[in-house]
Enzyme design. Sequence first.
Site, short mmCIF file in Angstrom:
data_model
loop_
_atom_site.label_atom_id
_atom_site.label_comp_id
_atom_site.label_asym_id
_atom_site.label_seq_id
_atom_site.Cartn_x
_atom_site.Cartn_y
_atom_site.Cartn_z
N ASP A 121 0.99 -1.46 -0.20
CA ASP A 121 -0.12 0.10 0.23
C ASP A 121 0.99 1.36 0.25
O ASP A 121 1.39 1.63 0.90
CB ASP A 121 -1.24 0.27 1.31
CG ASP A 121 -2.20 0.34 1.46
OD1 ASP A 121 -2.49 1.90 0.15
OD2 ASP A 121 -2.94 0.06 1.29
N ASP A 224 -2.74 4.42 -2.04
CA ASP A 224 -3.80 5.37 -1.68
C ASP A 224 -3.95 6.47 -1.59
O ASP A 224 -3.15 7.69 -2.34
CB ASP A 224 -3.51 5.71 -0.02
CG ASP A 224 -4.14 5.89 0.99
OD1 ASP A 224 -5.57 4.79 1.44
OD2 ASP A 224 -3.92 6.60 1.68
N GLU A 278 -6.58 4.20 -5.73
CA GLU A 278 -7.59 4.79 -5.24
C GLU A 278 -8.13 6.06 -5.42
O GLU A 278 -7.20 6.75 -4.61
CB GLU A 278 -7.33 4.82 -3.63
CG GLU A 278 -8.35 4.57 -3.08
CD GLU A 278 -8.76 5.37 -1.53
OE1 GLU A 278 -9.85 4.86 -0.45
OE2 GLU A 278 -7.68 5.73 -0.45
N HIS A 351 -11.15 -2.66 3.00
CA HIS A 351 -11.62 -1.90 4.64
C HIS A 351 -12.10 -1.12 5.31
O HIS A 351 -12.18 -1.04 6.82
CB HIS A 351 -9.93 -2.39 5.35
CG HIS A 351 -9.24 -0.82 4.49
ND1 HIS A 351 -9.09 -0.90 3.05
CD2 HIS A 351 -8.47 -0.16 4.84
CE1 HIS A 351 -8.54 0.09 3.19
NE2 HIS A 351 -8.14 0.83 3.98
N ASP A 352 -12.20 -0.37 4.34
CA ASP A 352 -13.69 0.40 4.54
C ASP A 352 -14.82 0.79 3.88
O ASP A 352 -15.62 1.86 4.68
CB ASP A 352 -12.70 2.35 3.71
CG ASP A 352 -11.56 2.39 3.83
OD1 ASP A 352 -10.74 2.57 4.71
OD2 ASP A 352 -10.94 3.18 2.68
O1 TEU Z 1 -9.21 5.97 2.32
C1 TEU Z 1 -9.45 7.11 1.40
C2 TEU Z 1 -10.33 7.15 2.26
O2 TEU Z 1 -11.37 8.37 0.94
C3 TEU Z 1 -11.41 6.62 3.11
O3 TEU Z 1 -11.31 7.87 3.99
C4 TEU Z 1 -13.07 6.85 2.71
O4 TEU Z 1 -13.96 8.21 2.24
C5 TEU Z 1 -14.04 6.53 4.29
O5 TEU Z 1 -12.90 5.55 4.25
C6 TEU Z 1 -15.05 6.71 3.63
O6 TEU Z 1 -15.96 5.98 4.60
C7 TEU Z 1 -7.52 5.45 1.94
C8 TEU Z 1 -8.00 4.32 2.77
O7 TEU Z 1 -8.58 3.67 2.67
C9 TEU Z 1 -8.00 4.28 4.38
O8 TEU Z 1 -8.50 3.31 4.87
C10 TEU Z 1 -7.64 5.33 4.88
O9 TEU Z 1 -8.12 5.77 5.63
C11 TEU Z 1 -7.05 6.65 4.51
O10 TEU Z 1 -7.15 6.66 2.39
C12 TEU Z 1 -6.25 8.09 4.21
O11 TEU Z 1 -5.06 7.76 4.64
#
Ligand code: TEU
Length: 577
Positions: A121, A224, A278, A351-352
């Site tokens: 990542d 990311d 992403e 994971h989000d």
């Molecule tokens: O996620 C990007 C992101 O925009 C997320 O915050 C998303 O909008 C949110 O989780 C939706 O509820 C990435 C990673 O996947 C996330 O785990 C990180 O927290 C974030 O970037 C910051 O690095």
Amino acid sequence: MTVILFLDKHFILKNNNVIINTMKRTLWYKDAVIYQIYPRSFCDSNGDGLGDINGIISKLDYLKELGVNCIWLSPIYDSPQEDNGYDIANYKDIYKPFGTLEDTKRMFDEIHKRGMRVLMDLVANHTSSEHEWFKSAISSKDSPYRDYYIIKKGRKGGKKPPTNWTGFFSESAWERIGDTDEYYLHLFAKGQPDLNWENPKVRQEIKNILKYWLDMGVDGFRCDVINLISKRQEFKNARPSLAITGKHNFINGPRLHEYLHELYVDVLSKYDSMTVGETVLDELEDVLALTIPEREELDTTFNFECLDIDALFGVKYFKNKFRLNRWKKVMYKWQSGLYNKSWSTLVIENHDQRRSVGRFNTDEGEYRIVSAKSLANMYFLMQGTPFIYQGQELAMANPHFESVDECEDVEIKNIYRLLNKYKFLKLLVPNKRALEYCRDNARTPMLWDDSENAGFTTGTPWLAPNKDKRYNAKQALEDKNSLFYHYQSLIKIKGRYPVIRDGEYVPLMMKNKNIFAYKRVTNKEELVVISSFTKKELNRKELKEFKDYQLLLSNYQDIKEFTLLRPYESRVLYKKK
Ligand code: TEU
């Protein structure tokens, strides 16, 4: 004498002969099935309650059995873990409770030995506030690292932040530096200061990091929030918005393409690597501009319009209803929009996001496995690289949190703080919705068996495992009708029929509210996927059309009647032309 002259990235002039310099990128990702590991929750080998690298190594044979050929690891770098590793304090070292660099190299070897690849990542929009660069940057105005970050004078003599922008975690995007009149920008948590990509030294550092890991053997990167790295330099106030104030200043900023091209030319093109971006809140046009191969930027991206289909304005916490019909239209738009132009990914969990069980009109009760199979067929056989998030292959469900006290995630804690402060927000984000969609839903420990701590740890798990442990890896491996073996079949089918990789996407039964159906077509083959998303039995005459097709896969043992779909019935049909 041999004279070598570098003309540009592609060609070398050697003794007056032009030879091609770029190493051949094999585009292996088009045949990849990628399994995402969230290391903290995957497998704990030493009883400290956190997953770790040795735990991952111990489960590689399980992944091999599933059939995936690539693994994406959420961050394992040294980090204070304010955002579970998405806040990196040292890009070249490992978070100690996860293991050492030696363990990591051994893991890469073990992955490669099994014929699989591995993606790291790349979190390059921001670092942790514990990173040495940042500590130095805020320690003095003369620090050589001051310009690594985005530091601006506040308004009103420093009393107010430089702009009214809000970040992704529902708070001001600026944090004051001590009692000075200056602020640093952080689009995520306070402990995640944004890097200043305008500074060529920062870009060079990132290129060194990419090289460091590629030389160690990784095969690519999940990048990311990579579409946030370029910021508009005016730093002006924006019209207030409930869905991130000021986002036009940092999403797809003016120099984004230039920066990505630079990473590609200087580093990525020299390895047989892949990148998946992403690219949050991006539209189809934005993604095309980033992934058309001739542009040499990213290989592919996650397509959030497809995943956040039940969100409002791209914010998953805003209450909105899921409509299968709308999903069908959006999927068609992306499948046809990227066809023959660039390459897609296929994702229903990460994971989000909350778990897909009980989402997208699937059933969490009696038809849990049957409906999860219907969803699996539907998304997996479109064009693109499918991703499987850990536990998705077991139909792991959401834990149904009753209180925010059961959660650990910085995002949901911030949201609750906001909901308590501004009560009117509850109309848009009821507490129930917040808990249902919060990120910890996906982060409960992997269910390896049905024991108290699910075979995840012998210690106290950092987040409680789901109480419902009926569907776990041990059970799945013993049951030939499990979702695990269904995914195994899908992966085999994907490898066997070129139409799944190359075929055009033709939507079917577009008006039907309960059936997601489509064809994949080349001039040699045709594959049809029909997935029902209702408990009701459905009788559809138009199914007759496919009567002479071969049945490759189904979630029922037999076909009762060709025109009849039982609850959540799904068929994958095939014909050679
Ligand atoms: O996620 C990007 C992101 O925009 C997320 O915050 C998303 O909008 C949110 O989780 C939706 O509820 C990435 C990673 O996947 C996330 O785990 C990180 O927290 C974030 O970037 C910051 O690095």
